[in-house]
Design an enzyme around this catalytic site. Sequence first.
Site, PDB file in Angstrom:
ATOM      1  CE1 TYR A   1     -29.779 -29.786  -3.538  1.00 26.47           C
ATOM      2  CE2 TYR A   1     -29.067 -30.447  -1.349  1.00 26.47           C
ATOM      3  CZ  TYR A   1     -28.763 -30.065  -2.642  1.00 26.47           C
ATOM      4  OH  TYR A   1     -27.455 -29.957  -3.041  1.00 26.47           O
TER       5      TYR A   1
ATOM      6  CE1 TYR B   1     -24.821 -32.124  -6.469  1.00 24.54           C
ATOM      7  CE2 TYR B   1     -23.029 -32.525  -4.920  1.00 24.54           C
ATOM      8  CZ  TYR B   1     -24.092 -31.755  -5.345  1.00 24.54           C
ATOM      9  OH  TYR B   1     -24.430 -30.621  -4.654  1.00 24.54           O
TER      10      TYR B   1
ATOM     11  CE  LYS C   1     -19.384 -32.174   0.710  1.00 23.44           C
ATOM     12  NZ  LYS C   1     -20.549 -31.430   1.205  1.00 23.44           N
TER      13      LYS C   1
ATOM     14  CG  ASP D   1     -15.419 -33.132  -6.566  1.00 23.09           C
ATOM     15  OD1 ASP D   1     -15.049 -32.871  -5.404  1.00 23.09           O
ATOM     16  OD2 ASP D   1     -16.595 -32.969  -6.955  1.00 23.09           O
TER      17      ASP D   1
END
Length: 430
Positions: free
Chosen positions: A17, A144, A274, A245
Site C-alpha cells: 500500500y 475485507y 496468518k 474467514d
Amino acid sequence: MSQSDILFDNKHIWHPYSSILKPLPCYSVISAKGVYLKLKNGKNIIDGMSSWWSTIHGYNHPILNKSLKKQIKKISHVMFGGITHPAAISLCRNLIKLTPEKLDCIFLSDSGSIAIEVAIKMLIQYWESLGQNRTKILTIRNSYHGDTFGAMSISDPDNSIHKIYNQFLPKNLFANSPNSKFNEEWNSNDITSFHKIIEKNTLNIAGVILEPIVQGVGGMKFYHPMFLKKVEELCKNYSIPLVFDEIATGFGRTGKFFAFQHANVIPDILCLGKAMTGGTITLAATLTSRNIANTISKSNIRCFMHGPTYMGNPLACSVANANIKILKKNEWKKQVINIEKELDKNLLPLVDHSRVIDVRVLGAIGVVECKQQVNLELIQKFFVKNGVWIRPFKNLIYIVPPYIISTKNLKKLTDVIKKSLDENTLFKSF
C-alpha cells in the site's frame, strides 16, 4: 544494512500500500526477539502488530525455530501433486482435531487470500456439480477478505481499498453490516437486509462468506454474535453453504480459539492463515465438509481445479504443527485474557478524548477510532521515536500484540497511543 541499501529500497522495492514515486519511510529491522524489533541503529521497539496478526508467540521462538531446523535437514519443499509427506499429514490431523467435526477435508495453500479464492472456487464448483449455475457470493458491507481478485470481489465495493478495480471485478451481493456491537443489546433489524437479499437471490447465491465477529480492514468493528446465529439459520433454511474467514481471528485472537465460537455456530467452509505458523512462514488452509468435497469430486471434472506450487510446503507444515503444539498447552487463553483486561483498563478511557469517536476491545485486539485520519508517515515516525511499532490505517489506531507481551510492554503501547492523540500534527485536518 548500509545507507545505499536504504536508498536502493526506496527506489526499487514496492512495499504494501505504498507508492514507488513517493514511498513511505521504511524502518530497517535487523533482528527480532520476543516482542522486540531491533532497528538498524540498535534501538529495540515493541511490536504492537504481531506482524499483521501472525506472530502470536513473538519472534525467534525456540520451539518454532527448532521445528524449522529439524525439517530443513529432511526436505524444505516438494511438490504436492502426486506426493505427500508426514508434516502435511500431521498438520491436517491437527486441524481436523481443532475444528468442528463437520470440517474434515482440507486444501492447503500459501496465503490467506488464496484460501479465500479456494473457498469461492469450491462454492462455484459445488453448485456446478449439482447442475446449477450459481456464481454470486453474499457477504456484508465493511468486509475485507484479501487482495487477490476473487477476494476483492467480496470485499466492500464502496468503502474498501479496492474501489479502483470495481469495473473489473465480478459483482457480488452485499447486505448491510450489523450495527449491534459485540457486547451490547442485539437489534433484530440487523438481519433484515441480509434476509431480504438471500430471499430474493436464493437460486443465484453460491455461498455466504463472512468475517466472524471482527471486521478487519473494513473498520475494525466487532459485531454481535447473534448476527452469525441468524445468518446460519438462513443458510440452513435456504440450503446455502456458509463460509467463515478466520484468517485474522483464528488461533485465539478474540479470546476464543475461533471467533465463530462466540456464537456457537459451525460453517460449511473455514479459511485459516496468518497465525497458523506462528508468524514464521506463509501458509493457509481451506477446510470443508465431506458433503461439499464429495459433491465436487463427483462432478464431470471429477477433481478440484486448483494447485499452488507451494501447496503443503513441508517447512510451513512442520512449523504449523509446532505452533499448534504450543497452543495446545492453553497458555494463550490466560495470555489473551490478561491482554484484554489491560486494554480495558488503559485503552477504553481514551473514548473521552476529544479526538476519539470510539474505543473497542475484544480479546487481544484494541482499537481507537479517531475523528480524523492519521498522517501515516508522521505518526509512524512518532511511534518509532517513542519505542513502539504500531501501523494505523485511515482513522484507526489499533494494536494486536503478541500473546506473550508483558503487562509493562502492553502499557507502553497504550501510553504511546494516548500520547499520540495529543499531537495535532499527526492527524490530517478535517
